[in-house]
Design a protein around this motif. Structure first.
Motif, PDB file in Angstrom:
ATOM      1  N   ILE A  27       0.784  -1.181   0.051  1.00 50.87           N
ATOM      2  CA  ILE A  27       0.057   0.100   0.226  1.00 50.87           C
ATOM      3  C   ILE A  27       0.716   1.163  -0.175  1.00 50.87           C
ATOM      4  O   ILE A  27       1.774   1.280   0.919  1.00 50.87           O
ATOM      5  CB  ILE A  27      -0.965   0.085   1.346  1.00 50.87           C
ATOM      6  N   THR A  28       0.552   2.255  -0.874  1.00 52.63           N
ATOM      7  CA  THR A  28       1.332   3.525  -0.837  1.00 52.63           C
ATOM      8  C   THR A  28       0.662   4.761  -0.258  1.00 52.63           C
ATOM      9  O   THR A  28       1.303   5.565   0.181  1.00 52.63           O
ATOM     10  CB  THR A  28       1.469   3.994  -2.303  1.00 52.63           C
ATOM     11  N   GLY A  29      -0.894   4.570  -0.239  1.00 56.92           N
ATOM     12  CA  GLY A  29      -1.662   5.691   0.372  1.00 56.92           C
ATOM     13  C   GLY A  29      -2.520   6.449  -0.598  1.00 56.92           C
ATOM     14  O   GLY A  29      -3.074   7.286  -0.516  1.00 56.92           O
ATOM     15  N   ARG A  30      -1.971   6.099  -2.011  1.00 56.83           N
ATOM     16  CA  ARG A  30      -2.649   6.562  -3.315  1.00 56.83           C
ATOM     17  C   ARG A  30      -3.767   5.895  -3.818  1.00 56.83           C
ATOM     18  O   ARG A  30      -4.653   6.292  -4.514  1.00 56.83           O
ATOM     19  CB  ARG A  30      -1.578   7.171  -4.170  1.00 56.83           C
ATOM     20  N   GLU A  31      -3.930   4.820  -3.573  1.00 62.11           N
ATOM     21  CA  GLU A  31      -4.907   3.710  -3.854  1.00 62.11           C
ATOM     22  C   GLU A  31      -6.255   3.753  -3.210  1.00 62.11           C
ATOM     23  O   GLU A  31      -6.074   4.179  -1.946  1.00 62.11           O
ATOM     24  CB  GLU A  31      -4.245   2.449  -4.220  1.00 62.11           C
ATOM     25  N   THR A  32      -7.207   3.016  -3.541  1.00 63.90           N
ATOM     26  CA  THR A  32      -8.486   2.905  -2.822  1.00 63.90           C
ATOM     27  C   THR A  32      -8.186   1.127  -2.105  1.00 63.90           C
ATOM     28  O   THR A  32      -7.795   0.249  -3.191  1.00 63.90           O
ATOM     29  CB  THR A  32      -9.594   2.754  -4.001  1.00 63.90           C
ATOM     30  N   HIS A  55      -4.716   6.979   5.738  1.00 58.28           N
ATOM     31  CA  HIS A  55      -4.860   6.931   4.182  1.00 58.28           C
ATOM     32  C   HIS A  55      -6.452   7.179   4.079  1.00 58.28           C
ATOM     33  O   HIS A  55      -7.165   7.266   5.026  1.00 58.28           O
ATOM     34  CB  HIS A  55      -5.044   5.248   4.069  1.00 58.28           C
ATOM     35  N   ARG A  56      -6.512   7.794   3.142  1.00 55.59           N
ATOM     36  CA  ARG A  56      -7.811   8.609   2.874  1.00 55.59           C
ATOM     37  C   ARG A  56      -9.047   7.848   2.216  1.00 55.59           C
ATOM     38  O   ARG A  56     -10.086   8.227   1.898  1.00 55.59           O
ATOM     39  CB  ARG A  56      -7.692   9.846   2.123  1.00 55.59           C
ATOM     40  N   ASN A  57      -8.558   6.745   1.728  1.00 55.70           N
ATOM     41  CA  ASN A  57      -9.735   5.868   0.754  1.00 55.70           C
ATOM     42  C   ASN A  57      -9.585   4.396   1.138  1.00 55.70           C
ATOM     43  O   ASN A  57      -9.419   3.347   0.504  1.00 55.70           O
ATOM     44  CB  ASN A  57      -9.381   5.891  -0.825  1.00 55.70           C
ATOM     45  N   ALA A  58     -10.290   4.253   2.395  1.00 54.38           N
ATOM     46  CA  ALA A  58     -10.243   2.688   2.879  1.00 54.38           C
ATOM     47  C   ALA A  58     -11.447   2.421   3.103  1.00 54.38           C
ATOM     48  O   ALA A  58     -12.283   3.223   3.701  1.00 54.38           O
ATOM     49  CB  ALA A  58      -9.559   2.718   4.394  1.00 54.38           C
ATOM     50  N   LEU A  59     -12.055   1.347   2.439  1.00 49.66           N
ATOM     51  CA  LEU A  59     -13.518   0.923   2.368  1.00 49.66           C
ATOM     52  C   LEU A  59     -13.583  -0.534   2.637  1.00 49.66           C
ATOM     53  O   LEU A  59     -12.830  -1.295   3.023  1.00 49.66           O
ATOM     54  CB  LEU A  59     -13.909   0.914   1.059  1.00 49.66           C
ATOM     55  N   MET A  60     -14.827  -0.927   2.876  1.00 49.80           N
ATOM     56  CA  MET A  60     -15.311  -2.254   3.139  1.00 49.80           C
ATOM     57  C   MET A  60     -16.323  -2.976   2.327  1.00 49.80           C
ATOM     58  O   MET A  60     -16.794  -2.086   1.624  1.00 49.80           O
ATOM     59  CB  MET A  60     -15.987  -2.541   4.721  1.00 49.80           C
ATOM     60  N   LEU A  61     -16.222  -4.224   2.043  1.00 52.43           N
ATOM     61  CA  LEU A  61     -16.975  -4.932   1.014  1.00 52.43           C
ATOM     62  C   LEU A  61     -18.335  -5.063   1.746  1.00 52.43           C
ATOM     63  O   LEU A  61     -18.299  -5.849   2.690  1.00 52.43           O
ATOM     64  CB  LEU A  61     -16.668  -5.976   0.166  1.00 52.43           C
ATOM     65  N   ASP A  62     -19.574  -4.411   1.688  1.00 55.89           N
ATOM     66  CA  ASP A  62     -20.650  -4.707   2.587  1.00 55.89           C
ATOM     67  C   ASP A  62     -21.233  -6.098   2.293  1.00 55.89           C
ATOM     68  O   ASP A  62     -21.565  -6.265   1.062  1.00 55.89           O
ATOM     69  CB  ASP A  62     -21.505  -3.458   2.364  1.00 55.89           C
ATOM     70  N   GLY A  63     -21.349  -7.034   3.201  1.00 52.41           N
ATOM     71  CA  GLY A  63     -21.942  -7.999   3.035  1.00 52.41           C
ATOM     72  C   GLY A  63     -20.843  -9.170   2.786  1.00 52.41           C
ATOM     73  O   GLY A  63     -21.038 -10.278   2.770  1.00 52.41           O
ATOM     74  N   GLY A  64     -19.690  -8.850   2.466  1.00 54.60           N
ATOM     75  CA  GLY A  64     -18.545  -9.605   2.165  1.00 54.60           C
ATOM     76  C   GLY A  64     -18.644 -10.516   1.219  1.00 54.60           C
ATOM     77  O   GLY A  64     -19.406 -10.342   0.200  1.00 54.60           O
ATOM     78  N   LEU A  65     -18.246 -11.706   1.271  1.00 54.02           N
ATOM     79  CA  LEU A  65     -17.925 -12.956   0.166  1.00 54.02           C
ATOM     80  C   LEU A  65     -19.399 -13.425  -0.037  1.00 54.02           C
ATOM     81  O   LEU A  65     -19.808 -13.897  -1.028  1.00 54.02           O
ATOM     82  CB  LEU A  65     -17.142 -13.973   0.583  1.00 54.02           C
ATOM     83  N   LYS A  66     -20.091 -13.316   1.169  1.00 59.72           N
ATOM     84  CA  LYS A  66     -21.611 -13.807   1.108  1.00 59.72           C
ATOM     85  C   LYS A  66     -22.595 -13.039   0.203  1.00 59.72           C
ATOM     86  O   LYS A  66     -23.617 -13.663  -0.597  1.00 59.72           O
ATOM     87  CB  LYS A  66     -22.357 -14.041   2.569  1.00 59.72           C
ATOM     88  N   ALA A  67     -22.054 -11.637   0.050  1.00 50.53           N
ATOM     89  CA  ALA A  67     -22.842 -11.166  -0.944  1.00 50.53           C
ATOM     90  C   ALA A  67     -22.132 -10.824  -2.443  1.00 50.53           C
ATOM     91  O   ALA A  67     -22.961 -10.168  -3.305  1.00 50.53           O
ATOM     92  CB  ALA A  67     -22.797  -9.535  -0.626  1.00 50.53           C
TER      93      ALA A  67
END
Length: 274
Positions: A79-84, A108-120
């Motif tokens: 991770i560099t800090g520039r990606e999503t 880091h300004r663009n950290a996200l979660m996959l809602d529902g994870g692999l089940k979704a």
């Protein structure tokens, strides 16, 4: 009931994942245990299970060590800090939330979660692991999303600060003691962290989350400090509170693993109502 003022972008869904699968600036991080990762993961996903990396010392020296740990982890993940960066697990759970919070804390300004994870997700899984280059990630700590034990001690009883205990009822009522001392941080409001999840494993909607938090007495005008045993379930509550429109939220990283193992901090002993 007031509605969330401005819901931050913290979650992506399976449709977003499909649309951005080939983007070179998107990094997927699988936060499940290693065995599950190697049994099948999203194509291109890198592996990081945050559970082995407990940290319960929020003193100045302890946080210096935590900063070094984060730099090592995120550098190893390329991770560099520039990606999503999108964290995921089987559902919208505490592992992915811990990854998101930790990366946000690291600046880091663009950290996200996959809602529902692999089940979704409808994507086909793979056992292949793609190669990637190590980086030299340097953190810029964001103190606004973090609480230390000293920060809490100075604010217990303050009218503009609320402590939110998201452990199980058994832990909160000292029926299951996981430290030297049982009990809770004084004046803490309690609700199990799983109350923020739908039966399908997604986060509940912002409106549902807001209604629930308001029913507990959590005031969006206050600083809210969630805690659990090790800061993982509290990281999930951090995300849920942010989704609900609570702007001033700090994860107590050390949580009960720190507080309950010290002899110099105040402790309350809640009792179940008969």
């Amino acid at each position: 009931m007031t509605q969330p003022d401005s819901t931050p972008t913290l979650l992506v869904d399976a449709r977003w994942l499909e649309q951005h699968r080939g983007d070179s600036n998107v990094i997927l991080i699988d936060t499940r245990p290693a065995k599950e990762y190697w049994e099948g993961h999203l194509a291109g996903a890198r592996h990081f299970d945050p559970f082995p990396f407990h940290h319960k010392d929020t003193s100045d020296r302890g946080m210096e060590e935590f900063h070094g740990q984060l730099e090592w982890i995120f550098s190893a993940l390329g991770i560099t800090g520039r990606e999503t960066v999108v964290f995921y697990e089987n559902d919208s759970g505490m592992r992915a939330a811990r990854g998101l919070w930790a990366l946000q804390y690291a600046g880091h300004r663009n950290a996200l979660m996959l809602d529902g994870g692999l089940k979704a997700a409808s994507a086909k899984l793979t056992t292949d692991a793609e190669k990637f280059a190590r980086t030299n990630f340097r953190i810029e700590p964001n103190p606004a999303v973090f609480a230390s034990y000293a920060h809490i001690v100075d604010r217990i009883g303050s009218p503009d600060v609320q402590i939110f205990d998201v452990r199980s009822a058994g832990e909160y009522f000292s029926e299951r003691i996981r430290a030297r001392h049982g009990g809770a941080i004084p004046l803490a409001i309690h609700q199990d962290w799983t109350s923020a999840q739908s039966t399908e494993g997604h986060f509940k909607t912002p409106a549902e989350l807001r209604a629930n938090f308001e029913s507990l007495g959590l005031d969006s005008g206050c600083e809210i400090i969630p805690y659990c045993q090790g800061g993982y379930r509290a990281a999930h509550a951090y995300v849920a509170l942010k989704l609900a429109g609570y702007r001033n939220v700090r994860n107590y990283l050390g949580s009960w693993a720190e507080w309950g193992n010290r002899d110099d901090l105040p402790i309350e002993h809640p009792r179940r109502k008969p």
